[in-house]
Design a protein around this motif. Sequence first.
Motif, PDB file in Angstrom:
ATOM      1  N   UNK A   1       0.822  -1.203   0.000  1.00 59.82           N
ATOM      2  CA  UNK A   1       0.000   0.000   0.000  1.00 59.82           C
ATOM      3  C   UNK A   1       0.861   1.260   0.000  1.00 59.82           C
ATOM      4  N   UNK A   2       1.954   1.236   0.738  1.00 67.88           N
ATOM      5  CA  UNK A   2       2.830   2.406   0.776  1.00 67.88           C
ATOM      6  C   UNK A   2       3.491   2.631  -0.577  1.00 67.88           C
ATOM      7  N   UNK A   3       3.935   1.561  -1.215  1.00 67.85           N
ATOM      8  CA  UNK A   3       4.513   1.686  -2.554  1.00 67.85           C
ATOM      9  C   UNK A   3       3.452   2.167  -3.556  1.00 67.85           C
ATOM     10  N   UNK A   4       2.259   1.647  -3.420  1.00 71.93           N
ATOM     11  CA  UNK A   4       1.147   2.042  -4.291  1.00 71.93           C
ATOM     12  C   UNK A   4       0.897   3.541  -4.194  1.00 71.93           C
ATOM     13  N   UNK A   5       0.882   4.075  -2.980  1.00 67.69           N
ATOM     14  CA  UNK A   5       0.646   5.504  -2.803  1.00 67.69           C
ATOM     15  C   UNK A   5       1.757   6.321  -3.457  1.00 67.69           C
ATOM     16  N   UNK A   6       2.997   5.902  -3.275  1.00 68.61           N
ATOM     17  CA  UNK A   6       4.102   6.623  -3.911  1.00 68.61           C
ATOM     18  C   UNK A   6       4.000   6.542  -5.436  1.00 68.61           C
ATOM     19  N   UNK A   7       3.596   5.376  -5.948  1.00 74.20           N
ATOM     20  CA  UNK A   7       3.445   5.251  -7.404  1.00 74.20           C
ATOM     21  C   UNK A   7       2.380   6.211  -7.927  1.00 74.20           C
ATOM     22  N   UNK A   8       1.275   6.324  -7.231  1.00 73.87           N
ATOM     23  CA  UNK A   8       0.237   7.251  -7.652  1.00 73.87           C
ATOM     24  C   UNK A   8       0.764   8.684  -7.705  1.00 73.87           C
ATOM     25  N   UNK A   9       1.494   9.086  -6.680  1.00 75.44           N
ATOM     26  CA  UNK A   9       2.067  10.431  -6.666  1.00 75.44           C
ATOM     27  C   UNK A   9       3.021  10.639  -7.835  1.00 75.44           C
ATOM     28  N   UNK A  10       3.859   9.647  -8.097  1.00 74.76           N
ATOM     29  CA  UNK A  10       4.881   9.790  -9.131  1.00 74.76           C
ATOM     30  C   UNK A  10       4.266   9.806 -10.522  1.00 74.76           C
ATOM     31  N   UNK A  11       3.377   8.861 -10.802  1.00 74.86           N
ATOM     32  CA  UNK A  11       2.774   8.794 -12.139  1.00 74.86           C
ATOM     33  C   UNK A  11       2.039  10.094 -12.453  1.00 74.86           C
ATOM     34  N   UNK A  12       1.222  10.552 -11.530  1.00 71.68           N
ATOM     35  CA  UNK A  12       0.490  11.797 -11.765  1.00 71.68           C
ATOM     36  C   UNK A  12       1.446  12.987 -11.829  1.00 71.68           C
TER      37      UNK A  12
ATOM     38  N   UNK B   1       4.624  12.990 -12.852  1.00 69.17           N
ATOM     39  CA  UNK B   1       5.342  12.981 -14.125  1.00 69.17           C
ATOM     40  C   UNK B   1       4.474  13.501 -15.258  1.00 69.17           C
ATOM     41  N   UNK B   2       3.223  13.091 -15.287  1.00 66.70           N
ATOM     42  CA  UNK B   2       2.324  13.532 -16.362  1.00 66.70           C
ATOM     43  C   UNK B   2       2.056  15.033 -16.280  1.00 66.70           C
ATOM     44  N   UNK B   3       1.954  15.555 -15.063  1.00 64.30           N
ATOM     45  CA  UNK B   3       1.552  16.956 -14.887  1.00 64.30           C
ATOM     46  C   UNK B   3       2.725  17.926 -14.939  1.00 64.30           C
ATOM     47  N   UNK B   4       3.944  17.431 -14.724  1.00 61.05           N
ATOM     48  CA  UNK B   4       5.103  18.320 -14.619  1.00 61.05           C
ATOM     49  C   UNK B   4       5.295  19.130 -15.896  1.00 61.05           C
ATOM     50  N   UNK B   5       5.532  20.429 -15.723  1.00 61.45           N
ATOM     51  CA  UNK B   5       5.772  21.292 -16.879  1.00 61.45           C
ATOM     52  C   UNK B   5       7.237  21.290 -17.289  1.00 61.45           C
ATOM     53  N   UNK B   6       8.116  20.988 -16.325  1.00 64.76           N
ATOM     54  CA  UNK B   6       9.540  20.901 -16.645  1.00 64.76           C
ATOM     55  C   UNK B   6      10.054  19.579 -16.097  1.00 64.76           C
ATOM     56  N   UNK B   7      11.182  19.589 -15.419  1.00 66.25           N
ATOM     57  CA  UNK B   7      11.704  18.351 -14.849  1.00 66.25           C
ATOM     58  C   UNK B   7      10.933  18.001 -13.575  1.00 66.25           C
ATOM     59  N   UNK B   8      11.079  16.743 -13.177  1.00 67.44           N
ATOM     60  CA  UNK B   8      10.324  16.250 -12.020  1.00 67.44           C
ATOM     61  C   UNK B   8      11.260  15.444 -11.124  1.00 67.44           C
ATOM     62  N   UNK B   9      11.208  15.722  -9.833  1.00 68.39           N
ATOM     63  CA  UNK B   9      11.988  14.973  -8.846  1.00 68.39           C
ATOM     64  C   UNK B   9      11.062  14.510  -7.730  1.00 68.39           C
ATOM     65  N   UNK B  10      11.458  13.406  -7.108  1.00 65.09           N
ATOM     66  CA  UNK B  10      10.634  12.851  -6.037  1.00 65.09           C
ATOM     67  C   UNK B  10      11.548  12.064  -5.102  1.00 65.09           C
ATOM     68  N   UNK B  11      11.368  12.244  -3.816  1.00 67.95           N
ATOM     69  CA  UNK B  11      12.193  11.543  -2.828  1.00 67.95           C
ATOM     70  C   UNK B  11      11.272  10.899  -1.806  1.00 67.95           C
ATOM     71  N   UNK B  12      10.961   9.623  -2.018  1.00 68.89           N
ATOM     72  CA  UNK B  12      10.057   8.907  -1.131  1.00 68.89           C
ATOM     73  C   UNK B  12      10.773   7.828  -0.351  1.00 68.89           C
ATOM     74  N   UNK B  13      10.003   7.036   0.344  1.00 69.67           N
ATOM     75  CA  UNK B  13      10.583   5.928   1.122  1.00 69.67           C
ATOM     76  C   UNK B  13      11.020   4.782   0.230  1.00 69.67           C
TER      77      UNK B  13
END
Length: 304
Positions: free
Chosen positions: A127-138, A140-152
């Motif tokens: 479930x924790x990985x699933x939540x991070x995946x949802x944040x990342x996928x959305x 990446x699609x929405x980012x206007x420039x580069x995208x970074x993410x630092x999760x667990x």
Amino acid sequence: MKLRIFTEPQQGATYDELLTVARAAERLGFDAFFRSDHYQRIGDGDQGPGSTDAWITLAGLARETSSIRLGTLVTPATFRLPGPLAISVAQVDQMSGGRVELGLGTGWYDGEHAAYGIPFPPTAERFSRFEEQLEIVKGLWAAERSYSYDGSYYRLVDSPALPKPAQRPGPPIIIGGFGAKRTPRLAATFADEYNVPFHTVEETGTAFERVRRAAQETGRDLLMSAAQTVCVGRDPAELERRAAAIGTPLDRLREEGLAGTPAEVLEKIGAFGSLGAERIYLQVLDLADLEHLELIAAEVLPHV
């Protein structure tokens, strides 16, 4: 109410068979063609030709259909890293001209993970990985420039966040399930649609209300849907034949799915509609029975 065709190719189906059903569904006026995302048959029985990869299948269908919407119900977060998943879905969305929807879930079938060497963490971690995946996928699609993410579990550094899907800011996200705590929160936070698969009308209503309460807190408006096994016949003999073809007693199908004459099925669809369901995914298990789709299209679809 929109009716969507939902297939289970892991029970044994080739790409050509899926293409035939998808084209029939498009020709007959169904709203969408969806497939499960599994790599191995669930339950006992002949494996047949085996399963096919969901997103490779949908990429092919994107070029061989023209109007029907396409998607998964649902892709396990365990199968793919979030960055490559965002790329794959965005590309298929481009290939289809913006007709793709992404159902995403935690993954649950440990047998297929073991069979193909896919890690299968405990439920809480999934479930924790699933939540991070949802944040990342959305993200990446929405980012206007580069995208970074630092999760667990996942870290992205200066991703170009490309390619972009045809639909902006991205394809609709579907989250399904019957969980009482994390599922409503995740659906209310990330999803465009919440789906309750294979539960009674009463149970579906309970699940809808949980998600609606969660959505009040996030200020988002979700579309509600349900998935049901379908078995329609003009008379008892036709019904029994179709039930026997999928190996499920007709009485059970009547109780747990959408089974009966067109009038009976319409009545039950109406019950889901009264709960606020706007889409019903019709789980079609006998892919060779195109007359079944034609009957539903002729005697059910025009009345919903």
